[in-house]
Design a protein around this motif. Structure first.
Motif, PDB file in Angstrom:
ATOM      1  N   ASP A 126       0.839  -1.196   0.000  1.00 10.95           N
ATOM      2  CA  ASP A 126       0.000   0.000   0.000  1.00 10.95           C
ATOM      3  C   ASP A 126       0.871   1.242   0.000  1.00 10.95           C
ATOM      4  N   ASP A 127       0.495   2.220  -0.809  1.00 15.59           N
ATOM      5  CA  ASP A 127       1.268   3.460  -0.921  1.00 15.59           C
ATOM      6  C   ASP A 127       1.114   4.255   0.375  1.00 15.59           C
ATOM      7  N   ASP A 128       2.223   4.361   1.103  1.00  8.74           N
ATOM      8  CA  ASP A 128       2.187   5.099   2.370  1.00  8.74           C
ATOM      9  C   ASP A 128       2.658   6.544   2.194  1.00  8.74           C
ATOM     10  N   GLY A 129       2.900   6.939   0.934  1.00 11.53           N
ATOM     11  CA  GLY A 129       3.323   8.310   0.669  1.00 11.53           C
ATOM     12  C   GLY A 129       4.803   8.553   0.917  1.00 11.53           C
ATOM     13  N   LYS A 130       5.550   7.501   1.202  1.00 11.42           N
ATOM     14  CA  LYS A 130       6.984   7.632   1.477  1.00 11.42           C
ATOM     15  C   LYS A 130       7.793   6.997   0.357  1.00 11.42           C
ATOM     16  N   PHE A 131       9.039   7.435   0.245  1.00 10.36           N
ATOM     17  CA  PHE A 131       9.951   6.892  -0.751  1.00 10.36           C
ATOM     18  C   PHE A 131      10.467   5.531  -0.310  1.00 10.36           C
ATOM     19  N   HIS A 132      10.384   4.558  -1.211  1.00 10.57           N
ATOM     20  CA  HIS A 132      10.935   3.224  -0.968  1.00 10.57           C
ATOM     21  C   HIS A 132      11.658   2.778  -2.231  1.00 10.57           C
ATOM     22  N   LEU A 133      12.867   2.247  -2.079  1.00  9.72           N
ATOM     23  CA  LEU A 133      13.569   1.685  -3.227  1.00  9.72           C
ATOM     24  C   LEU A 133      12.889   0.390  -3.658  1.00  9.72           C
ATOM     25  N   PRO A 134      12.872   0.101  -4.963  1.00 13.33           N
ATOM     26  CA  PRO A 134      12.330  -1.177  -5.431  1.00 13.33           C
ATOM     27  C   PRO A 134      13.161  -2.335  -4.883  1.00 13.33           C
ATOM     28  N   PRO A 135      12.563  -3.528  -4.753  1.00  9.00           N
ATOM     29  CA  PRO A 135      13.308  -4.677  -4.245  1.00  9.00           C
ATOM     30  C   PRO A 135      14.524  -4.981  -5.123  1.00  9.00           C
ATOM     31  N   GLN A 136      15.601  -5.400  -4.476  1.00  9.00           N
ATOM     32  CA  GLN A 136      16.865  -5.641  -5.171  1.00  9.00           C
ATOM     33  C   GLN A 136      16.999  -7.110  -5.559  1.00  9.00           C
ATOM     34  N   SER A 137      17.510  -7.341  -6.764  1.00 10.18           N
ATOM     35  CA  SER A 137      17.800  -8.692  -7.231  1.00 10.18           C
ATOM     36  C   SER A 137      19.061  -9.197  -6.514  1.00 10.18           C
ATOM     37  N   PRO A 138      19.146 -10.492  -6.252  1.00  9.95           N
ATOM     38  CA  PRO A 138      20.356 -11.019  -5.608  1.00  9.95           C
ATOM     39  C   PRO A 138      21.577 -11.018  -6.542  1.00  9.95           C
ATOM     40  N   THR A 139      21.353 -10.823  -7.835  1.00 10.28           N
ATOM     41  CA  THR A 139      22.460 -10.791  -8.793  1.00 10.28           C
ATOM     42  C   THR A 139      22.396  -9.505  -9.616  1.00 10.28           C
ATOM     43  N   TYR A 158      21.815  -0.536  -8.918  1.00  4.68           N
ATOM     44  CA  TYR A 158      21.550  -1.954  -8.670  1.00  4.68           C
ATOM     45  C   TYR A 158      20.481  -2.450  -9.631  1.00  4.68           C
ATOM     46  N   GLU A 159      20.278  -3.752  -9.626  1.00  7.06           N
ATOM     47  CA  GLU A 159      19.258  -4.389 -10.456  1.00  7.06           C
ATOM     48  C   GLU A 159      18.060  -4.701  -9.578  1.00  7.06           C
ATOM     49  N   SER A 160      16.885  -4.255 -10.018  1.00  9.56           N
ATOM     50  CA  SER A 160      15.680  -4.534  -9.227  1.00  9.56           C
ATOM     51  C   SER A 160      15.118  -5.905  -9.576  1.00  9.56           C
ATOM     52  N   ASN A 161      14.211  -6.359  -8.740  1.00  9.68           N
ATOM     53  CA  ASN A 161      13.553  -7.654  -8.893  1.00  9.68           C
ATOM     54  C   ASN A 161      12.103  -7.452  -8.463  1.00  9.68           C
ATOM     55  N   GLU A 162      11.315  -6.851  -9.372  1.00  9.73           N
ATOM     56  CA  GLU A 162       9.965  -6.424  -9.007  1.00  9.73           C
ATOM     57  C   GLU A 162       8.896  -7.422  -9.449  1.00  9.73           C
ATOM     58  N   PRO A 163       8.073  -7.872  -8.502  1.00  6.66           N
ATOM     59  CA  PRO A 163       7.032  -8.849  -8.845  1.00  6.66           C
ATOM     60  C   PRO A 163       5.813  -8.196  -9.507  1.00  6.66           C
ATOM     61  N   TRP A 164       5.324  -8.847 -10.546  1.00  4.89           N
ATOM     62  CA  TRP A 164       4.091  -8.460 -11.230  1.00  4.89           C
ATOM     63  C   TRP A 164       3.245  -9.724 -11.337  1.00  4.89           C
ATOM     64  N   VAL A 165       1.937  -9.564 -11.329  1.00  3.30           N
ATOM     65  CA  VAL A 165       1.036 -10.707 -11.406  1.00  3.30           C
ATOM     66  C   VAL A 165       0.324 -10.685 -12.758  1.00  3.30           C
ATOM     67  N   ARG A 166       0.390 -11.828 -13.450  1.00  2.00           N
ATOM     68  CA  ARG A 166      -0.303 -11.957 -14.729  1.00  2.00           C
ATOM     69  C   ARG A 166      -1.773 -12.236 -14.486  1.00  2.00           C
ATOM     70  N   ALA A 167      -2.557 -12.133 -15.531  1.00  2.00           N
ATOM     71  CA  ALA A 167      -4.001 -12.372 -15.440  1.00  2.00           C
ATOM     72  C   ALA A 167      -4.316 -13.785 -14.950  1.00  2.00           C
ATOM     73  N   ASP A 168      -3.418 -14.740 -15.249  1.00  2.00           N
ATOM     74  CA  ASP A 168      -3.652 -16.123 -14.816  1.00  2.00           C
ATOM     75  C   ASP A 168      -3.219 -16.367 -13.370  1.00  2.00           C
ATOM     76  N   GLY A 169      -2.755 -15.301 -12.674  1.00  2.00           N
ATOM     77  CA  GLY A 169      -2.359 -15.410 -11.280  1.00  2.00           C
ATOM     78  C   GLY A 169      -0.899 -15.737 -11.059  1.00  2.00           C
ATOM     79  N   GLN A 170      -0.162 -16.028 -12.112  1.00  2.00           N
ATOM     80  CA  GLN A 170       1.258 -16.362 -11.993  1.00  2.00           C
ATOM     81  C   GLN A 170       2.075 -15.076 -11.792  1.00  2.00           C
ATOM     82  N   THR A 171       3.055 -15.137 -10.894  1.00  2.00           N
ATOM     83  CA  THR A 171       3.921 -13.991 -10.632  1.00  2.00           C
ATOM     84  C   THR A 171       5.142 -14.060 -11.535  1.00  2.00           C
ATOM     85  N   VAL A 172       5.445 -12.936 -12.179  1.00  2.00           N
ATOM     86  CA  VAL A 172       6.651 -12.807 -12.985  1.00  2.00           C
ATOM     87  C   VAL A 172       7.463 -11.651 -12.411  1.00  2.00           C
ATOM     88  N   TYR A 173       8.760 -11.660 -12.652  1.00  2.00           N
ATOM     89  CA  TYR A 173       9.630 -10.637 -12.081  1.00  2.00           C
ATOM     90  C   TYR A 173      10.288  -9.826 -13.191  1.00  2.00           C
TER      91      TYR A 173
END
Length: 181
Positions: free
Chosen positions: A22-35, A64-79
């Protein structure tokens, strides 16, 4: 069959929804990829940025490289993996960031590839821009983007110059965001 496959892929992409807290109105860096594999491929492979130069700025916590989750229409998560360029304050805290796609999109009208870019929500670019100060030189180079700065530093390294002595600031499209008075 090939056209039907492309239409189906387009429909799936348009149905993606980014998973964000949920957007709390604060700055947050996107999640970081392990590689940094895709970051290295995108910036060193396609943009010809020197690997040592890139890894130097990754180690500084400025890229850095982010690793951001998105959800497809079929419910599968892609990064999705983007290059994240971080602006830090004098205490080392991240205050703003820009992102740039590492995998190109294709313009449907022209068929040309392009790499979308943008600002991470709630970034404070009025006070913080991506920058690096070496403390080894009184010169400050100003660039339109971090990638431009990395390209210049790579060229200096190729010429045998002390590339890590350069200080730079990146405007990251500030001209389009703010009116200079």
């Amino acid at each position: 069959a090939q056209i039907e496959t492309r239409v189906k892929e387009r429909e799936e992409k348009s149905a993606l929804v980014q998973q964000r807290p949920d957007d709390d109105g604060k700055f947050h860096l996107p999640p970081q990829s392990p590689t940094i594999n895709q970051l290295r491929t995108g910036l060193c492979g396609k943009r010809c940025i020197d690997r040592e130069v890139l890894e130097f700025f990754v180690d500084q916590g400025l890229i850095y490289e982010s690793n951001e989750p998105w959800v497809r229409a079929d419910g599968q998560t892609v990064y999705f993996h983007n290059a994240i360029f971080v602006a830090r304050d004098e205490f080392g805290e991240a205050r703003a960031a820009e992102y740039k796609y590492l995998i190109p999109k294709v313009d449907e009208e022209t068929g040309r590839e392009f790499y979308p870019r943008g600002t991470v929500p709630h970034s404070d670019h009025k006070h913080y821009l991506p920058s690096y100060f070496s403390g080894k030189s009184s010169l400050l180079f100003i660039f339109e983007s971090v990638i431009d700065a990395l390209s210049y530093i790579t060229m200096q390294k190729m010429k045998g110059r002390a590339w890590d002595a350069y200080s730079f600031i990146s405007l990251e499209g500030a001209c389009a965001k703010y009116t200079v008075v």
